[in-house]
Design a protein around this motif. Sequence first.
Motif, PDB file in Angstrom:
ATOM      1  N   TRP A 135     -43.787 -11.167 -17.094  1.00 45.74           N
ATOM      2  CA  TRP A 135     -42.534 -11.824 -16.808  1.00 45.74           C
ATOM      3  C   TRP A 135     -41.525 -11.097 -15.620  1.00 45.74           C
ATOM      4  N   LYS A 136     -41.585  -9.738 -15.539  1.00 47.87           N
ATOM      5  CA  LYS A 136     -40.490  -9.418 -14.637  1.00 47.87           C
ATOM      6  C   LYS A 136     -41.132  -9.419 -13.050  1.00 47.87           C
ATOM      7  N   ARG A 137     -42.403  -9.551 -13.165  1.00 45.67           N
ATOM      8  CA  ARG A 137     -42.908  -9.786 -11.715  1.00 45.67           C
ATOM      9  C   ARG A 137     -42.622 -11.249 -11.424  1.00 45.67           C
ATOM     10  N   LYS A 138     -42.820 -12.118 -12.444  1.00 43.04           N
ATOM     11  CA  LYS A 138     -42.548 -13.475 -11.943  1.00 43.04           C
ATOM     12  C   LYS A 138     -40.729 -13.605 -11.500  1.00 43.04           C
ATOM     13  N   ALA A 139     -40.139 -12.723 -12.349  1.00 45.42           N
ATOM     14  CA  ALA A 139     -38.641 -12.883 -12.057  1.00 45.42           C
ATOM     15  C   ALA A 139     -38.315 -12.284 -10.425  1.00 45.42           C
ATOM     16  N   LEU A 140     -38.958 -11.274 -10.305  1.00 44.03           N
ATOM     17  CA  LEU A 140     -38.888 -10.757  -8.887  1.00 44.03           C
ATOM     18  C   LEU A 140     -39.254 -11.712  -7.766  1.00 44.03           C
ATOM     19  N   ALA A 141     -40.401 -12.611  -8.121  1.00 40.26           N
ATOM     20  CA  ALA A 141     -40.768 -13.434  -7.199  1.00 40.26           C
ATOM     21  C   ALA A 141     -39.710 -14.557  -7.159  1.00 40.26           C
ATOM     22  N   CYS A 142     -39.421 -15.066  -8.298  1.00 43.27           N
ATOM     23  CA  CYS A 142     -38.263 -15.926  -8.186  1.00 43.27           C
ATOM     24  C   CYS A 142     -36.990 -15.558  -7.532  1.00 43.27           C
ATOM     25  N   ILE A 143     -36.767 -14.341  -7.586  1.00 38.04           N
ATOM     26  CA  ILE A 143     -35.518 -13.873  -6.894  1.00 38.04           C
ATOM     27  C   ILE A 143     -35.758 -13.869  -5.135  1.00 38.04           C
ATOM     28  N   PHE A 144     -37.186 -13.552  -4.824  1.00 37.00           N
ATOM     29  CA  PHE A 144     -37.622 -13.676  -3.482  1.00 37.00           C
ATOM     30  C   PHE A 144     -37.637 -14.946  -2.874  1.00 37.00           C
ATOM     31  N   LYS A 145     -38.213 -15.684  -4.004  1.00 31.92           N
ATOM     32  CA  LYS A 145     -38.312 -17.421  -3.362  1.00 31.92           C
ATOM     33  C   LYS A 145     -37.007 -18.040  -3.245  1.00 31.92           C
ATOM     34  N   VAL A 146     -35.961 -17.702  -3.980  1.00 29.15           N
ATOM     35  CA  VAL A 146     -34.530 -18.012  -3.651  1.00 29.15           C
ATOM     36  C   VAL A 146     -34.186 -17.612  -2.684  1.00 29.15           C
ATOM     37  N   CYS A 147     -34.161 -16.371  -2.354  1.00 24.97           N
ATOM     38  CA  CYS A 147     -33.887 -15.514  -1.196  1.00 24.97           C
ATOM     39  C   CYS A 147     -34.385 -16.148   0.165  1.00 24.97           C
ATOM     40  N   TYR A 148     -35.555 -16.478   0.151  1.00 31.64           N
ATOM     41  CA  TYR A 148     -36.255 -17.337   1.281  1.00 31.64           C
ATOM     42  C   TYR A 148     -35.652 -18.883   1.670  1.00 31.64           C
ATOM     43  N   TYR A 149     -35.434 -19.465   0.486  1.00 30.12           N
ATOM     44  CA  TYR A 149     -35.049 -20.730   0.536  1.00 30.12           C
ATOM     45  C   TYR A 149     -33.409 -20.752   1.003  1.00 30.12           C
ATOM     46  N   ARG A 150     -32.667 -19.890   0.456  1.00 33.45           N
ATOM     47  CA  ARG A 150     -30.969 -19.948   0.799  1.00 33.45           C
ATOM     48  C   ARG A 150     -30.953 -19.335   2.117  1.00 33.45           C
ATOM     49  N   ILE A 151     -31.783 -18.461   2.760  1.00 39.55           N
ATOM     50  CA  ILE A 151     -31.637 -18.146   3.960  1.00 39.55           C
ATOM     51  C   ILE A 151     -32.088 -19.415   4.902  1.00 39.55           C
ATOM     52  N   TRP A 152     -33.087 -20.135   4.602  1.00 38.41           N
ATOM     53  CA  TRP A 152     -33.510 -21.287   5.376  1.00 38.41           C
ATOM     54  C   TRP A 152     -32.259 -22.353   5.416  1.00 38.41           C
ATOM     55  N   GLN A 153     -31.636 -22.374   3.972  1.00 36.61           N
ATOM     56  CA  GLN A 153     -30.628 -23.480   3.845  1.00 36.61           C
ATOM     57  C   GLN A 153     -29.349 -22.934   4.493  1.00 36.61           C
ATOM     58  N   GLN A 154     -29.171 -21.769   4.668  1.00 35.78           N
ATOM     59  CA  GLN A 154     -28.125 -21.108   5.413  1.00 35.78           C
ATOM     60  C   GLN A 154     -28.342 -21.233   6.965  1.00 35.78           C
TER      61      GLN A 154
END
Length: 150
Positions: free
Chosen positions: A73-92
Amino acid sequence: MKYFPVKQNLFKWGVIEDALCMFCGDGIESIQHLIVSCVYSRKVIEGLAHALGLQVPYTDLISWSATVQTDIWKRKALACIFKVCYYRIWQQRNKTRLQSRVMRPDLLVAYILKIACLRIRVIHHGSIGSLNPSWFSSIVNDGNMLCLCN
């Protein structure tokens, strides 16, 4: 990715007149540049890694997060954080293109952490107590092995 509307492709298609990155102006805006080379993106990723107490590579954060030695679950949490990071950089990037305003990297990091914590809370049925990422604060780098502890 050759059809992704980054400036490199838009320039090649004749839609725009230059292909320089609108964040840093230091390179041709490609997916690779936005995720790995761009100074702005690096500041966001460094800020995120610092907030989580991690030292991470810039190349592929999602794949890297899958190699962390911890429970699933913590690996999935990290993956979630970095997916959000990539998406928000693209959105920005898109907001910058349309509005000519760039959000400070530290503010984008705070926003990414807030969104990621909300998503993780939903996925993990509310077991995260607050929007503060303090539940990740005990990340310890032990040689090549990261231990994520509660």
